[in-house]
Design an enzyme around this catalytic site. Structure first.
Site, short mmCIF file in Angstrom:
data_model
loop_
_atom_site.label_atom_id
_atom_site.label_comp_id
_atom_site.label_asym_id
_atom_site.label_seq_id
_atom_site.Cartn_x
_atom_site.Cartn_y
_atom_site.Cartn_z
N LYS A 225 21.40 -18.82 24.97
CA LYS A 225 22.08 -18.47 23.72
C LYS A 225 22.91 -17.20 23.85
O LYS A 225 22.72 -16.39 24.74
CB LYS A 225 21.06 -18.39 22.59
CG LYS A 225 20.64 -19.83 22.20
CD LYS A 225 20.02 -19.96 20.87
CE LYS A 225 19.86 -21.47 20.58
NZ LYS A 225 18.77 -21.74 19.68
N ARG A 265 12.06 -24.53 24.29
CA ARG A 265 13.12 -25.54 24.41
C ARG A 265 14.18 -25.00 25.36
O ARG A 265 14.82 -23.98 25.07
CB ARG A 265 13.72 -25.80 23.02
CG ARG A 265 14.85 -26.80 22.99
CD ARG A 265 15.39 -26.93 21.56
NE ARG A 265 16.45 -27.90 21.47
CZ ARG A 265 17.72 -27.67 21.81
NH1 ARG A 265 18.08 -26.49 22.27
NH2 ARG A 265 18.62 -28.63 21.69
N1 PMM Z 1 18.92 -24.70 19.31
C1 PMM Z 1 19.92 -25.57 19.49
C2 PMM Z 1 19.75 -26.93 19.15
N2 PMM Z 1 18.59 -27.37 18.66
N3 PMM Z 1 16.39 -26.96 17.97
C3 PMM Z 1 15.39 -26.11 17.75
N4 PMM Z 1 14.24 -26.55 17.24
N5 PMM Z 1 15.50 -24.79 18.06
C4 PMM Z 1 16.63 -24.25 18.57
O1 PMM Z 1 16.68 -23.04 18.79
C5 PMM Z 1 17.73 -25.13 18.79
C6 PMM Z 1 17.56 -26.51 18.48
C7 PMM Z 1 21.24 -25.10 20.02
O2 PMM Z 1 21.30 -25.15 21.40
P1 PMM Z 1 21.98 -26.34 22.27
O3 PMM Z 1 23.38 -26.54 21.76
O4 PMM Z 1 21.96 -25.85 23.64
O5 PMM Z 1 21.16 -27.57 22.15
#
Ligand code: PMM
Length: 305
Positions: A225, A265
């Site tokens: 992030k 995650r």
């Molecule tokens: N961050 C992203 C997408 N989905 N879901 C949860 N539960 N927590 C998060 O911090 C989260 C998420 C954004 O990141 P990406 O675009 O790399 O998937």
């Protein structure tokens, strides 16, 4: 509708001795973090299977980018992107999560074998989500959220970010409970990077035990992030690009695990699998140290020497 009694998450979403690792499968052309590398269904399935081999416990399949400023994808397109991938991975034995804010997508994903609905809006984006979660009994991630990607940066003011996030998550829990979702289905997530200015993410991590103390499994999504890009900026102030943030992500996985996270995650699975194992061994040794001290006490008559 009355909430049913408490029940824990399904066994496959629990590990006795360590924090779980969720691998990210973004079936999107425009994710901030992997720039659409796994956009076709075949590429996404292959990537998911690789992450399983690398030790991922859960695969999180998403068809809509949530990067700041991103536009919404029509529901038909989201369904087309994620359903074949979810079905294929579930058939290969993976524990699959669907990353969606839409009730219709969540319901279809559960039918195709998803065991977890990961809703970054915690039910706020779609009034029908709570009903789907209650009816299917699926495990459900309630993330802290204040608006879709195109407006979230306008809602990033906090008095005390940790207290505010905990209170808003408690409000979501109450609403979900009123709709018939039971507490045992829920996982909480502080929503790092979602309506959070860079500096606001650090107290949410440093004070993770306060969120854990609310009594629910906690998911941490720090991977690649923006706030890590700023932390790792070069001497000229240029933020480190997403693919250069994996070591920092793994460090957060270790610290989050040591501070009680249920799951992390991540995009780069191997480093975080090692990180949560390190944290697990570290904590187990702390426990065994206590036992050694007790044994020693018994032998020495309580002096411990
Ligand atoms: N961050 C992203 C997408 N989905 N879901 C949860 N539960 N927590 C998060 O911090 C989260 C998420 C954004 O990141 P990406 O675009 O790399 O998937």
């Amino acid at each position: 509708m009355t909430p049913r009694g408490p029940a824990p998450l399904p066994d496959r979403l629990r590990a006795a001795d360590r924090t779980l690792v969720m691998g990210v499968v973004n079936v999107t052309p425009d994710s901030f973090s992997d720039g659409g590398r796994w956009y076709t269904p075949n590429a996404a399935v292959a990537h998911g299977l690789t992450m399983l081999e690398q030790g991922a416990d859960v695969l999180d399949v998403g068809g809509e980018s949530t990067r700041p400023g991103a536009r919404r994808v029509p529901v038909e397109e989201e369904l087309e992107r994620v359903l074949p991938v979810i079905e294929a991975l579930a058939q290969r034995g993976a524990a699959v999560s669907v990353d969606t804010t839409r009730a219709q997508v969540a319901a279809a994903a559960v039918e195709r074998g998803a065991v977890l609905v990961n809703d970054v809006s915690g039910g706020l984006a779609d009034d029908d989500m709570a009903e789907v979660v209650a009816r299917t009994g699926v495990a459900y991630v309630v993330m802290h959220w204040r608006g879709h990607a195109d407006v979230m940066d306008d809602h990033a003011q906090y008095d005390d970010v940790v207290a505010d996030v905990r209170r808003e998550l408690a409000d979501r829990r109450a609403a979900l409970r009123a709709a018939g979702v039971h507490d045992g289905q829920l996982v909480l997530d502080p929503g790092l990077g979602f309506a959070k200015p860079g500096a606001a993410n650090w107290p949410l991590l440093a004070r993770l035990p306060e969120l854990v103390a609310d009594g629910y499994p906690v998911l941490v999504g720090a991977s690649r992030k923006r706030f890590l890009g700023h932390l790792l900026a070069g001497s000229d102030g240029t933020p480190a690009p997403p693919l250069a943030r994996d070591h920092a992500t793994a460090a957060i996985s270790a610290l989050a695990a040591a501070n009680g996270a249920w799951c992390v995650r991540v995009h780069d699975v191997p480093a975080s699998v090692d990180a949560v194992r390190v944290a697990g061994a570290w904590q187990a040794a702390q426990g065994s140290d206590d036992e050694l001290a007790v044994d020693e006490d018994a032998r020495t008559g309580g002096t411990g020497r």
